[in-house]
Each structure stands twice: as C-alpha cells, then as structure tokens.
Design a protein around this motif. Structure first.
Motif, PDB file in Angstrom:
ATOM      1  N   ASP A  91       0.855  -1.188   0.000  1.00 58.84           N
ATOM      2  CA  ASP A  91       0.000   0.000   0.000  1.00 58.84           C
ATOM      3  C   ASP A  91       0.887   1.233   0.000  1.00 58.84           C
ATOM      4  N   LEU A  92       0.594   2.155  -0.849  1.00 57.21           N
ATOM      5  CA  LEU A  92       1.402   3.379  -0.886  1.00 57.21           C
ATOM      6  C   LEU A  92       0.466   4.560  -1.011  1.00 57.21           C
ATOM      7  N   ARG A  93       0.634   5.519  -0.117  1.00 58.49           N
ATOM      8  CA  ARG A  93      -0.216   6.711  -0.215  1.00 58.49           C
ATOM      9  C   ARG A  93       0.314   7.612  -1.304  1.00 58.49           C
ATOM     10  N   MET A  94      -0.594   8.233  -2.005  1.00 55.79           N
ATOM     11  CA  MET A  94      -0.173   9.172  -3.025  1.00 55.79           C
ATOM     12  C   MET A  94       0.534  10.352  -2.382  1.00 55.79           C
ATOM     13  N   LEU A  95       1.623  10.755  -2.958  1.00 51.82           N
ATOM     14  CA  LEU A  95       2.332  11.922  -2.440  1.00 51.82           C
ATOM     15  C   LEU A  95       1.570  13.176  -2.823  1.00 51.82           C
ATOM     16  N   ASP A  96       1.502  14.071  -1.891  1.00 52.84           N
ATOM     17  CA  ASP A  96       0.839  15.343  -2.160  1.00 52.84           C
ATOM     18  C   ASP A  96       1.855  16.463  -1.972  1.00 52.84           C
ATOM     19  N   PHE A  97       1.616  17.575  -2.597  1.00 53.53           N
ATOM     20  CA  PHE A  97       2.491  18.724  -2.385  1.00 53.53           C
ATOM     21  C   PHE A  97       2.372  19.132  -0.918  1.00 53.53           C
ATOM     22  N   PRO A  98       3.453  19.515  -0.261  1.00 48.01           N
ATOM     23  CA  PRO A  98       3.378  19.844   1.170  1.00 48.01           C
ATOM     24  C   PRO A  98       2.335  20.941   1.430  1.00 48.01           C
ATOM     25  N   ALA A  99       1.593  20.749   2.500  1.00 47.88           N
ATOM     26  CA  ALA A  99       0.514  21.705   2.802  1.00 47.88           C
ATOM     27  C   ALA A  99       1.073  22.921   3.539  1.00 47.88           C
ATOM     28  N   LEU A 100       0.503  24.081   3.256  1.00 46.44           N
ATOM     29  CA  LEU A 100       0.962  25.316   3.898  1.00 46.44           C
ATOM     30  C   LEU A 100       0.752  25.277   5.414  1.00 46.44           C
ATOM     31  N   ASP A 101      -0.331  24.650   5.841  1.00 46.57           N
ATOM     32  CA  ASP A 101      -0.639  24.646   7.274  1.00 46.57           C
ATOM     33  C   ASP A 101       0.186  23.630   8.060  1.00 46.57           C
ATOM     34  N   SER A 102       0.899  22.766   7.371  1.00 49.40           N
ATOM     35  CA  SER A 102       1.625  21.712   8.109  1.00 49.40           C
ATOM     36  C   SER A 102       3.090  22.089   8.290  1.00 49.40           C
ATOM     37  N   PRO A 103       3.499  22.329   9.537  1.00 51.81           N
ATOM     38  CA  PRO A 103       4.922  22.641   9.759  1.00 51.81           C
ATOM     39  C   PRO A 103       5.779  21.418   9.423  1.00 51.81           C
ATOM     40  N   TYR A 104       6.921  21.676   8.840  1.00 53.79           N
ATOM     41  CA  TYR A 104       7.888  20.613   8.575  1.00 53.79           C
ATOM     42  C   TYR A 104       9.179  21.084   9.243  1.00 53.79           C
ATOM     43  N   TYR A 105       9.295  20.748  10.554  1.00 52.93           N
ATOM     44  CA  TYR A 105      10.421  21.270  11.334  1.00 52.93           C
ATOM     45  C   TYR A 105      11.728  20.632  10.859  1.00 52.93           C
ATOM     46  N   PRO A 106      12.747  21.472  10.677  1.00 50.52           N
ATOM     47  CA  PRO A 106      14.004  20.927  10.126  1.00 50.52           C
ATOM     48  C   PRO A 106      14.668  19.915  11.025  1.00 50.52           C
ATOM     49  N   THR A 107      14.460  20.020  12.325  1.00 55.53           N
ATOM     50  CA  THR A 107      15.225  19.141  13.212  1.00 55.53           C
ATOM     51  C   THR A 107      14.403  17.963  13.720  1.00 55.53           C
ATOM     52  N   GLU A 108      13.169  17.822  13.239  1.00 53.88           N
ATOM     53  CA  GLU A 108      12.351  16.696  13.704  1.00 53.88           C
ATOM     54  C   GLU A 108      12.283  15.598  12.655  1.00 53.88           C
ATOM     55  N   SER A 109      11.944  14.410  13.112  1.00 53.72           N
ATOM     56  CA  SER A 109      11.772  13.315  12.145  1.00 53.72           C
ATOM     57  C   SER A 109      10.369  13.379  11.568  1.00 53.72           C
ATOM     58  N   HIS A 110      10.254  12.959  10.342  1.00 51.32           N
ATOM     59  CA  HIS A 110       8.945  12.979   9.686  1.00 51.32           C
ATOM     60  C   HIS A 110       8.722  11.647   8.997  1.00 51.32           C
ATOM     61  N   SER A 111       7.483  11.451   8.575  1.00 50.03           N
ATOM     62  CA  SER A 111       7.188  10.207   7.859  1.00 50.03           C
ATOM     63  C   SER A 111       7.937  10.223   6.526  1.00 50.03           C
ATOM     64  N   PRO A 112       8.223   9.035   5.979  1.00 52.60           N
ATOM     65  CA  PRO A 112       8.907   8.998   4.667  1.00 52.60           C
ATOM     66  C   PRO A 112       8.132   9.771   3.606  1.00 52.60           C
ATOM     67  N   GLU A 113       6.784   9.718   3.693  1.00 50.27           N
ATOM     68  CA  GLU A 113       6.002  10.449   2.688  1.00 50.27           C
ATOM     69  C   GLU A 113       6.242  11.952   2.802  1.00 50.27           C
ATOM     70  N   ALA A 114       6.260  12.434   4.084  1.00 49.58           N
ATOM     71  CA  ALA A 114       6.454  13.880   4.268  1.00 49.58           C
ATOM     72  C   ALA A 114       7.833  14.281   3.778  1.00 49.58           C
ATOM     73  N   ASP A 115       8.833  13.427   4.098  1.00 48.81           N
ATOM     74  CA  ASP A 115      10.191  13.713   3.614  1.00 48.81           C
ATOM     75  C   ASP A 115      10.226  13.757   2.091  1.00 48.81           C
ATOM     76  N   ALA A 116       9.591  12.751   1.502  1.00 46.71           N
ATOM     77  CA  ALA A 116       9.618  12.668   0.043  1.00 46.71           C
ATOM     78  C   ALA A 116       8.901  13.861  -0.573  1.00 46.71           C
ATOM     79  N   ALA A 117       7.764  14.226   0.022  1.00 45.10           N
ATOM     80  CA  ALA A 117       6.982  15.342  -0.531  1.00 45.10           C
ATOM     81  C   ALA A 117       7.799  16.632  -0.472  1.00 45.10           C
ATOM     82  N   GLU A 118       8.474  16.845   0.651  1.00 42.17           N
ATOM     83  CA  GLU A 118       9.299  18.059   0.779  1.00 42.17           C
ATOM     84  C   GLU A 118      10.454  18.023  -0.206  1.00 42.17           C
ATOM     85  N   SER A 119      11.050  16.850  -0.316  1.00 40.14           N
ATOM     86  CA  SER A 119      12.202  16.746  -1.196  1.00 40.14           C
ATOM     87  C   SER A 119      11.806  16.994  -2.653  1.00 40.14           C
ATOM     88  N   LEU A 120      10.658  16.447  -3.017  1.00 42.52           N
ATOM     89  CA  LEU A 120      10.212  16.630  -4.401  1.00 42.52           C
ATOM     90  C   LEU A 120       9.954  18.095  -4.726  1.00 42.52           C
TER      91      LEU A 120
END
Ligand SMILES: C[S@@+](CC[C@H](N)C(=O)[O-])C[C@H]1O[C@@H](n2cnc3c(N)ncnc32)[C@H](O)[C@@H]1O
Length: 879
Positions: A91-120
């Motif tokens: 099962d793989l969730r579709m990657l979405d463009f990172p949401a404006l309301d969702s903080p992506y803190y540089p020093t915290e760990s995130h789900s692989p999807e969130a990492d991938a979405a930010e990286s993309l």
C-alpha cells in the motif's frame, strides 16, 4: 486585452499545476521522473500567444498515470524487487504537495512520505513549475489589485521584516512548536514572553495575513510550513536561559532571517539618504565601499569592520551561521553539470579562488577523481579548510590531490608546484564561486587581472554567481548577436507567448533583493550577464558559455583568456612617483573593506567574509547532481550527524588572535623592497606606516639581484608560510622586464618608529589605495568591449599603488570552526567510481556548448620561484 492576459496567466498556472501533479504522481509510483527539461527556453518572438496545453488524451489517462488523481486515493502499486523485477505489492499513499498549514520542522523526524513530498518540492521540474505559478500569481495580483493598495503594500511592507524579526528574536516559533497544530492562545504566549497580548496578537496576525504563521482560532496561533523553517530546534527553556548559541549547528535560516531583518533592513531605509545628492551627507562617501549602511549606522567604517566593534558581538557571531542559511540559493550540485569536467585531462588543476573551506572543491573532488585542487583563501580560512578536510577526507590532502593555500586574491598568483610534478602547474580552471558579488567593479577587475596574468592559453575561468536578467524582453541582444554573440544570453525567461515578466518577476525576486542587499551594505552588487561580460573583459577574460540550473538565477559562466586591454595593464604596473621613484608608504594587505591591515592587528576580518561554514553532506557527495531525484534529504534539514563531534576543534576568538602573533605578541610579517640591501640595521632602516615590528631579519639577496627582503619569518604562521616564502623569493630574483608585480617599500633614513597608526589613518589610506575614478573604469570597459572610438582615447587609469605581502590578520573565528569527523571516503573507492559514472551519465545529457577558439594572449609573465604545495604542510623553517 487585460482579461485575455489574465486568462493567459491563469492557463499558465493550470499547466504548471499539471506538471507538479505529474511529478508527484510519478514519485508515488516509484517510476523514474521525466528527465528535467533543458534550462530556459530562449524566446524568438514574444508575439505568439500562450495557449493552455491540450488536455491529455484518453490514451494517456490510464489508471496509473491519471494526473488528476484524488489525493486521498490509496492505490496498490508494485514495488520493484532488487533486480528491478516486480517485487511485492504494498500500500502506498499518493504523495501530495506539502501543505501550507503543516509545519515541517528541520530538526524533527517525519514520515517517509512527508520527507519525500518536501524533497520533491526541490525537484528541478517542480521548481520550474512553481516559479511560473508564483510569477503568474504575482502578476495577476498586481493587475487586479487596486494600484493604491499595491503601493501601500510596498510602502508599508517595512512592517513585515519588523514583525518577522519579532517572531524570530522572541523565539515564538520554538514556543509555538511545543503547542502543536492546535496552536497557543496569545494569553499564554504573553506569559512566556512578558509582552502585552494585544501587541502579540496583532503582530502574529499581520504575519498570518502574509501566510507566515496561522491563526487557528481567534487569537490562537500556530506555526505553519513557512514559520517552521525558522525553528532552531532548541527548547524554549534553553533559549530563555541563554539564546547566545541559538544559531550554532543549525541550518542557519533563523540566523539569516535575523541578519536580514536587523542591520540589512535598517540600512536599506537609508538608500535615498545615501544616493540622492540633495540628501547625501557626503560623510565618508569617497570610500569605494561607502553604502547606505554607513549612513544608517552613522559610521564611516565598512560593514565587516563595524561588525567587529565592541557591542556587535552577537551580530558577529550570527554572521557565519547566516551564511550557511543561504546555501539554498544554489541548486545543490549544480556545479557538477556546469562545466565539462570530464573533458579535462587527468591531473588537471582546479584552483578554487576564495574557495572558503573548500565546500565546492570537495564536491568536485569526489565526483571527478582525475582532477587536482588547490583551494585558496585568506590564511585563517585556509586553516579551517585544512582542519575540515583532515576530518572528512584526509587522503585527499595526503595524496596531494588537494591542497589549501593562504593567498590574498588581490596579490599576484604564486606559481604552483603540486607534489610529484617537476614544474609549476598551469591551472586548467580558476573557479570563483560567489566572489564577484562581494566587490565593487574595480576590485573585481583587480582580482581577475591577477588570475589572468598567471593563466595559460588553455586556462578557463569559471564564475558562479547570480546572473540578473532584465525585467523586460532584451531587445538589445538582437544587436549584440549580429556582431559577437554573448553566449547564454537570455532574452526572456517567460514561456513563449506568455504575458509574464521576462525575468519571472516575483518568482525571481530573491536575486534582486540580494543585489540591493549587496549595494546597501558593501556598495557591491549582483550583475547582469552583460555587466559580467564587460567586467571580465576589462581583465582579459571573455565569457564563452553560461549554464543555468532550471528554476534558478544562479549561473555558471565560463570565460577564456583574451588580450588584456592595455589600459588595464596599468593596474598591475609598479607605481611610480613623478620622479620615477617607487612610492614609499603603501604597505599593507588589502582587505574586503578596502582597508589596509598591518601585522600588528588593526582590522580583524576573520570569519565574517561570508564563508560558508559547512562542507557538503555525505548525501550531497554521493548524489551530487540535482537531477538525481532520489536524495530525499531536503536542503533545509540540519545535518544531525555533523552537529556535534568529540573531535570538533573550536577556535575561540582569543586563540585565533593568538596564532597571528608570536609568543612575545609580535606581529608576523614581511617587507620586501627593490632597493639595495640597507647598510644599517634593517629594523630601523625601513619605514612603513602600517608595518611595525621589532623582529626584522634581513634576507640576503643573490649576487646579481638588486633587491632585498626584510622579514620576520620565524614568526610567520604556517598557513602564511608558502605565500610569505613566495613573496620573498620572487623579491630576490633578478628584476623581470616589464611590469613589476611585487610590492615595494622605500628604504628611509633611520627614523624613530612612530606609534601604531590610528584606525582612521588606515581607513584614509585605504581610500587612497583604491581610488579609481569611475570614469576610468567605465572607459576601460568600453575599451575592452572595443566600443571606444579612436577620437575618444581611453583616459589613463591612475596606477594602483603597490600592495605589500598580505600580513596575517588576527582571527576571531566564531563559525566554521565546529568541524566534525565524518566517515572517511576514498576518492578511488567503488563509490567514487560509481559517482564518476553517474556524473558521466548526467553530463552526457548536458546541452551542447559553444566551443570558441582562444584568442592570442599577450601577457607578460613573471620570473617567480614556484611554490611547492607540499611545503605548505611542513613545519615552518626559521630562515
Ligand atoms: C562568499 S565567500 C565564498 C566562499 C566559497 N567560494 C564558497 O562558494 O563557499 C567569499 C570568500 O572570499 C574570501 N576572501 C575575501 N577576501 C579575500 C582575499 N582578499 N583573498 C582571498 N580570499 C578572500 C572569504 O574568506 C570567503 O571565503
């Protein structure tokens, strides 16, 4: 017409969204993304109207590749096995463009999807698409918004940096992080900060209105994706106890925001007061680096010197990390595909001029094992570089593939003898990354001239900097093209037929912010390609190729040696007084500020030259090209493993200044002269306003030399020794024909040594040293471009007074010193080979380049004893 233009912009946004969606979809399905398209499309005509691309045909819209997939859909997708086979279904969730309301803190760990979405989001094709969206939105809002309100935005926008500074300096981002997505009421925040809650809510609301924070419920605020990247990762309690080290070992973005919204913001407010004659106070404006900053802070000393004044300690400490925060300007690894490195022969030498601690060279050295590197910078920085490379890749230094050299780029290049080679090597490449934007034109000419005179006919200059496009379609290029085409020149960045501003307006605003920042602070600038081409020609370099990374204004310009305009040669000649005698009192080494430094420690430039304090990450080294879509470590994430090390060597300000003096506190320096050896005690026979020493040693000259050198070599620090020796040796050789490149000091009758000259005196001296008339530089440029008519000869350029050997400056390193032990990698390891082949692949995709022949070069060469780079590693010998 307006509505048609608006529709066209709207269509453009739709297409760009399609592009982004497709890339996210491809990534979700683990299918290689389409190869990024070539850099900017060059418009042949602005007249073809932009049309929305036709919708995909039914054939394209199979289930797996539907670009309009619902984001909540959870498809079953085959994951490939090791051999590329079908593998197991997961099962793989579709990657979405990172949401404006969702903080992506540089020093915290995130789900692989969130990492991938930010990286993309940094994928070149995504960046190109987002640029078009931002440009179009900016233009639509400028079109439809009431002009008065647009002007109000511009005129009162000063509140934005003020409020942003409040957000950062009060550590509100860190406090809101602890509150999570539900946010914190201003009442509670007020208790944390001891600031009135009414004030707080209005500041945070202004920021929320500009999408920098989020008002979750009335008076309740939370971080969002934008505010989150300012997070230092520290706890609010730690910051309350002491915020002194807030920026240490971070990604530097908070430090950069603090720098911009503090003195840079305040300086800009005085632009009119500085530039308009009717407003100008004239105070200190004869200094070549006089800028609005000087008016704003009522000081006549240049910015970096001011930073080192008592009271500015925190600002000084902040500067290094702030520079680390700017790493995002350039697309990571763009340098790798910016030049046909693989075409260089084995053993070719790259000299990284002003190379800092060698971040760029390290990336190149790992990717191209057939090349050698010399990284030159000020001695203190070179010293940090050696330490950093010893930790990360000592084998590069030990095998002689790379070496650091303390060298002032305002002085002639020393000939370079690499370990194992019998003769001095002629560099294949002089690399200068983000150097030219630090200096006014006349300084850049001087730096480039020094490279030019030591270049061979095959040597190339690679300049990496922002290249500013015009804000309109560049019609003049058509004329330029008919004569001597300017390679890489771009008429417009806008998609063909679109009504977008030619430079993509708001999307590229950052380069123009930087341009004015350099102006407001140093009287320096970012440049257009035409400006760069003209400037390099003044020093005998002709730009023949320009490579841009997709979606970035950061470009790489390749220049080849051409004839040096005769007027420019005067800049290299020995200064002579009317009577023909060498001038007497111009000793000292030039600093960025145009000041003259003495070995006895007047102006401390230290680590505040904008040196990036981080080496490239292991990931960047392994995946150097941005075209690789796999590196899922976004640039804004701090490297946790590089943040601390038991072996990190911290150079404190006290220790750094210690190393620039001998044990008795005497300065380390050298003085050379083209006059015969003095009979009297050299200690008192040489007069220099800037050099004072009590430990002078006379170096005997060879029998046929009419020169002599006086030095305190026993106190020369290791990092300066090579440069010091080169200067002394070349001073002692028989005088070459033609221009004298070495500094000279007039011997004077014995005098009582005066006391240390005042800083004001030194500044005055600096102004004299760098007094170029603007008219002379302009005419030099015209001459270089060949546009001067015979009836208007180039006015003579005032000769530049001589420069004394660069004397070591006391150092007060606050950043760049925390260098960490990383996994050691060998250049010839399997990984290295893999890198080379991946680089080869990516280079094969590069667009074809213009191959221009080299013009005949007429440069006078100096007879100078070569510098052995392996000597640089040896202990200094007492002469
Ligand atoms: C903006 S940094 C660029 C560093 C490096 N090229 C990079 O891309 O990270 C400017 C560099 O110029 C160096 N620099 C300034 N004045 C110099 C001089 N007179 N001689 C040699 N290097 C100098 C600084 O120490 C600093 O490392």
């Amino acid at each position: 017409m307006s509505l048609a233009a608006l529709r066209s912009l709207h269509a453009l946004i739709g297409d760009a969204l399609d592009d982004i969606e497709r890339i996210y979809q491809d990534a979700s399905l683990d299918v290689p993304a389409t190869t990024p398209t070539t850099p900017y499309t060059v418009l042949t005509s602005p007249c073809t109207p932009y049309r929305r691309r036709p919708p995909p045909s039914d054939e394209d819209e199979d289930d797996d590749h539907n670009p309009r997939f619902p984001t909540s859909q959870v498809p079953k997708t085959p994951s490939r096995g090791r051999d590329g086979g079908p593998g197991v279904s997961v099962d793989l969730r579709m990657l979405d463009f990172p949401a404006l309301d969702s903080p992506y803190y540089p020093t915290e760990s995130h789900s692989p999807e969130a990492d991938a979405a930010e990286s993309l989001a940094s994928h070149p094709d995504v960046m190109a698409a987002t640029n078009r969206i931002v440009a179009a939105c900016g233009q639509i809002s400028a079109t439809v918004h009431r002009p008065f309100l647009t002007l109000c935005d511009a005129a009162m926008g000063y509140h934005l940096p003020a409020c942003l500074r409040f957000l950062e300096a009060s550590h509100t981002v860190e406090i809101l992080r602890t509150a999570g997505p539900n946010g914190m009421h201003v009442r509670e925040l007020s208790r944390h900060l001891d600031v009135d809650e009414g004030k707080l809510s209005h500041i945070l609301r202004l920021l929320a209105t500009h999408h920098i924070t989020r008002e979750v419920r009335p008076n309740v605020f939370a971080n969002n994706r934008i505010s989150a990247i300012i997070d230092s990762g520290r706890s609010p309690e730690e910051l309350r106890r002491s915020s002194q080290n807030k920026y240490e070992n971070t990604n530097g973005i908070a430090a950069f925001i603090n720098l911009c919204t503090d003195e840079l913001f305040k300086s800009s407010a005085y632009l009119v007061d500085c530039y308009l004659p009717s407003f100008s106070t004239k105070k200190g404006d004869e200094h070549p680096m006089h800028a609005p900053f000087n008016v704003a802070f009522d000081t006549s000393i240049p910015y970096f010197e001011w930073l080192e004044q008592p009271g500015n300690e925190a600002r000084l400490r902040r500067f290094g990390p702030a520079m680390t925060g700017t790493a995002a300007w350039e697309v990571p690894g763009a340098i790798v595909s910016a030049f046909p490195w693989l075409d260089l022969p084995a053993g070719a030498l790259v000299v990284d001029v002003g190379g800092g601690i060698g971040s760029t060279s390290m990336l190149l050295a790992h990717t191209f094992p057939h090349l050698k590197f010399v990284i030159q910078d000020r001695p203190q920085v070179a010293e940090h570089g050696v330490n950093a490379w010893r930790e990360r890749c000592p084998e590069m230094l030990e095998s002689g593939r790379a070496a650091f050299l303390g060298h002032d780029f305002f002085l002639p290049q020393p000939p370079l003898l690499m370990p194992g080679s019998a003769k001095p090597m002629t560099p294949s490449i002089y690399l200068m990354r983000v150097i030219t934007h630090d200096w006014p034109d006349e300084f850049v000419t001087k730096i480039l001239l020094n490279l030019r005179v030591s270049a061979g006919p095959e040597t190339k200059l690679l300049l990496a900097d922002h290249i500013l496009p015009l804000a309109c379609y560049d019609e003049d290029l058509d004329e330029d093209m008919s004569e001597d085409p300017l390679p890489g020149a771009i008429r417009s960045l806008a998609p063909e037929g679109s009504p977008l501003l030619a430079n993509l307006g708001k999307a590229n605003a950052n380069a123009y912010w930087m341009d004015l920042t350099m102006r407001a602070t140093f009287n320096a600038q970012e440049r257009t390609l035409r400006e760069m081409a003209a400037l390099t020609l003044t020093a005998g370099w002709k730009i023949v190729d320009v490579v841009h990374a997709e979606g970035s204004l950061f470009g790489h310009m390749t220049a080849v040696p051409v004839e040096i305009p005769s007027a420019s040669m005067a800049l290299l000649g020995p200064p002579h007084s009317a009577a023909g005698a060498p001038t007497t009192d111009q000793g000292g080494a030039r600093t960025r500020s145009g000041s003259v430094t003495s070995g006895s420690g007047t102006i401390r430039m230290d680590s505040t030259f904008g040196t990036l304090s981080s080496l490239p990450t292991e990931e960047a080294i392994r995946k150097p090209t941005r075209k690789d879509r796999r590196p899922l470590i976004p640039w804004w994430r701090g490297r946790k493993d590089s943040q601390t090390s038991k072996n990190a060597k911290v150079i404190t300000p006290e220790r750094a200044s210690d190393v620039a003096k001998d044990q008795k506190g005497r300065p380390r320096l050298a003085i050379v002269t083209n006059s015969p050896a003095p009979e009297a005690n050299p200690r008192v026979s040489f007069r220099s306003p800037t050099f004072r020493t009590s430990s002078m040693v006379h170096i005997p000259a060879p029998p046929d030399s009419d020169r002599t050198a006086v030095s305190s070599p026993e106190t020369t620090p290791d990092s300066c020794k090579v440069e010091h020796n080169a200067i002394l040796q070349s001073a002692l050789l028989p005088a070459p024909e033609g221009p004298m490149l070495l500094p000279a000091l007039e011997p004077a009758p014995p005098v009582k040594l005066r006391s240390q000259p005042s800083r004001t005196g030194l500044r005055k001296k600096a102004s004299q040293v760098f007094e170029f008339s603007k008219a002379s530089v302009a005419s030099l440029r015209s001459a270089a471009l060949g546009v001067t008519s015979p009836s208007s000869p180039v006015p003579p350029v005032p000769p530049i007074p001589p420069l004394a050997p660069s004397s070591p400056r006391p150092s007060a390193t606050t950043h760049g010193a925390e260098l960490t032990r990383e996994t050691t990698r060998h250049p010839h390891s399997e990984e290295g080979g893999g890198l080379a082949s991946s680089a080869l692949k990516s280079l094969k995709k590069m667009r074809s380049r213009s191959q221009l022949g080299l013009s005949p070069v007429s440069v006078e060469t100096r007879a100078v004893r070569p510098v052995r780079l392996d000597e640089a590693r040896q202990e200094p010998e007492a002469d």
